[in-house]
Scaffold this active site. Sequence first.
Site, short mmCIF file in Angstrom:
data_model
loop_
_atom_site.label_atom_id
_atom_site.label_comp_id
_atom_site.label_asym_id
_atom_site.label_seq_id
_atom_site.Cartn_x
_atom_site.Cartn_y
_atom_site.Cartn_z
N ASP A 1 -47.56 -25.57 140.29
CA ASP A 1 -46.97 -26.90 140.35
C ASP A 1 -46.12 -26.95 141.63
O ASP A 1 -44.98 -26.48 141.65
CB ASP A 1 -46.13 -27.18 139.10
CG ASP A 1 -45.55 -28.59 139.12
OD1 ASP A 1 -45.68 -29.28 140.16
OD2 ASP A 1 -44.94 -29.00 138.11
N LYS B 1 -43.86 -35.94 145.04
CA LYS B 1 -42.72 -35.98 145.96
C LYS B 1 -43.10 -36.06 147.45
O LYS B 1 -43.45 -37.14 147.89
CB LYS B 1 -41.77 -34.82 145.63
CG LYS B 1 -41.31 -34.94 144.15
CD LYS B 1 -40.13 -34.13 143.72
CE LYS B 1 -39.67 -34.59 142.34
NZ LYS B 1 -39.83 -33.67 141.24
N TYR C 1 -39.87 -27.41 135.14
CA TYR C 1 -40.14 -28.79 134.74
C TYR C 1 -41.47 -29.21 135.34
O TYR C 1 -41.74 -28.95 136.52
CB TYR C 1 -39.02 -29.71 135.25
CG TYR C 1 -39.23 -31.17 134.93
CD1 TYR C 1 -39.16 -31.63 133.61
CD2 TYR C 1 -39.48 -32.10 135.94
CE1 TYR C 1 -39.34 -32.98 133.32
CE2 TYR C 1 -39.67 -33.45 135.64
CZ TYR C 1 -39.59 -33.88 134.33
OH TYR C 1 -39.78 -35.21 134.05
C1 PLP Z 1 -40.49 -33.94 139.82
C2 PLP Z 1 -41.43 -32.92 139.27
C3 PLP Z 1 -42.54 -33.27 138.48
C4 PLP Z 1 -42.75 -34.67 137.97
O1 PLP Z 1 -43.02 -35.56 138.99
P1 PLP Z 1 -42.76 -37.14 138.72
O2 PLP Z 1 -43.25 -37.77 139.98
O3 PLP Z 1 -41.30 -37.28 138.50
O4 PLP Z 1 -43.56 -37.50 137.55
C5 PLP Z 1 -43.43 -32.29 138.13
N1 PLP Z 1 -43.25 -31.00 138.53
C6 PLP Z 1 -42.21 -30.64 139.29
C7 PLP Z 1 -42.10 -29.23 139.73
C8 PLP Z 1 -41.26 -31.58 139.66
O5 PLP Z 1 -40.20 -31.19 140.36
#
Ligand code: PLP
Length: 432
Positions: A239, A267, A144
């Site tokens: 990511d 995060k 994701y």
């Molecule tokens: C949570 C998440 C996102 C998106 O971040 P948001 O702050 O919710 O937009 C992107 N990449 C990864 C791996 C994530 O876990």
Amino acid sequence: MAGPKSTAAFERAKQVLPGGVNSPVRAFKSVHGTPFFAERGEGPYLYDIDGNRYVDYLMSWGPLIWGHAHPQIVSAVQEAAVKGTSFGVPTELETQVAEKIVELVPSIEVVRMVNSGTEATMSAVRLARAATKRSYVVKFIGCYHGHADHFLVKAGSGVADLGLPDSPGVPKETAERTIAVPYNDIDALRDVFLQRGEEIAAVIIEPVAGNMGCVLPKPGYLQAVRELTRSYETLLIFDEVITGFRVALGGAQARFGIEPDLTTFGKVIGAGLPVGAYGGRRDLMELIAPSGPVYQGGTLSGNPLAMSAGLVSLKMLEAADKTGFYDKLQAYGQQVVDAFVDHGKQHGIPTYGHALGGLFGLFFHDGPVHDFESARESDSAMYERFFHAMLDAGVTFAPSPLESAFVSGVHGDKELDITLSAISSVFRTLGA
Ligand SMILES: *Cc1c(COP(=O)(O)O)cnc(C)c1O
């Protein structure tokens, strides 16, 4: 079962918010439940409006590596707020946070702050396309990367739970530029490169997958992805929105010794305030406006409250790392995993799991989980029963089998004891 106040609050919310929430996973749909509403948090505990207390492994889906309302983070935010909540001109704080990230993450020379992980990944892909003058992007099934159009293809997490592999509203033409291949399968990636390697701008990957449960890369896999992308002059984007500052101080890239071209964060860097960031090699990052032509901006980017919280949190992590912080988090997570797996064995229920730094994963699955397909084989009905029984016992995990669990630096022996005895009694009912 959610208490009467939470149940009423959810009914009221549903009148004015889509599904009663501002992010789909909060609705507890994949565990067929009603969400409890938060009243407050304190350290490793979350309290709901019905007066229940939970040992929290959701940790706001990852950001709270110092737990809820950590006194140092709260004072940093308070001190910043008194001086003003946003200025629209630069602050020295933004430079300090950027310097700290550059210092701690090996591959990053220049970094841009944004407001969410979604913005970070969306902007990193725009930059990669501009830098390579290519249009295709490769992602991995079950990873994701936020909700930008081109990532809503075979995404894990909330998207998979809702059965919306390709969301309505995403133009076919956009989705077609995204190629999704299985995680941990280097041959599948090699095939895609053989077909159209010269047209691929970027490969984006969660170096440890956190959105199909927690799934570790096979030994040598990330290295092979690095070599393959390099040989085609395709940019590699890590990511690290979940893994950054969570699996190690320098993120997964430091832990596995891989140098991506670009990295995205979210995060943990905001310590619970809305922040994202993307960064990498100077020559690439200098393409971003105003030093280069690739546009990306934000009214609230580098917000002083978020920067203050993030800076304090990063400094605390840096200091704690000197005394084995990440090993301690991992040892904690591993004990929960071990208890989960052992009780599964005792009761004849297939279980599997692993821990890495402040991240761990629990699966009702027979044997290793290494990609989305195997993650999906896990017993979601059993997870649902486990989740609700653990809630009743005062412990909360994510309300979905396809998510990771998060440990913070303030989870201690007491919380571990509560968790282990809850697991022990819950498995007795699961086996029945
Ligand atoms: C949570 C998440 C996102 C998106 O971040 P948001 O702050 O919710 O937009 C992107 N990449 C990864 C791996 C994530 O876990």
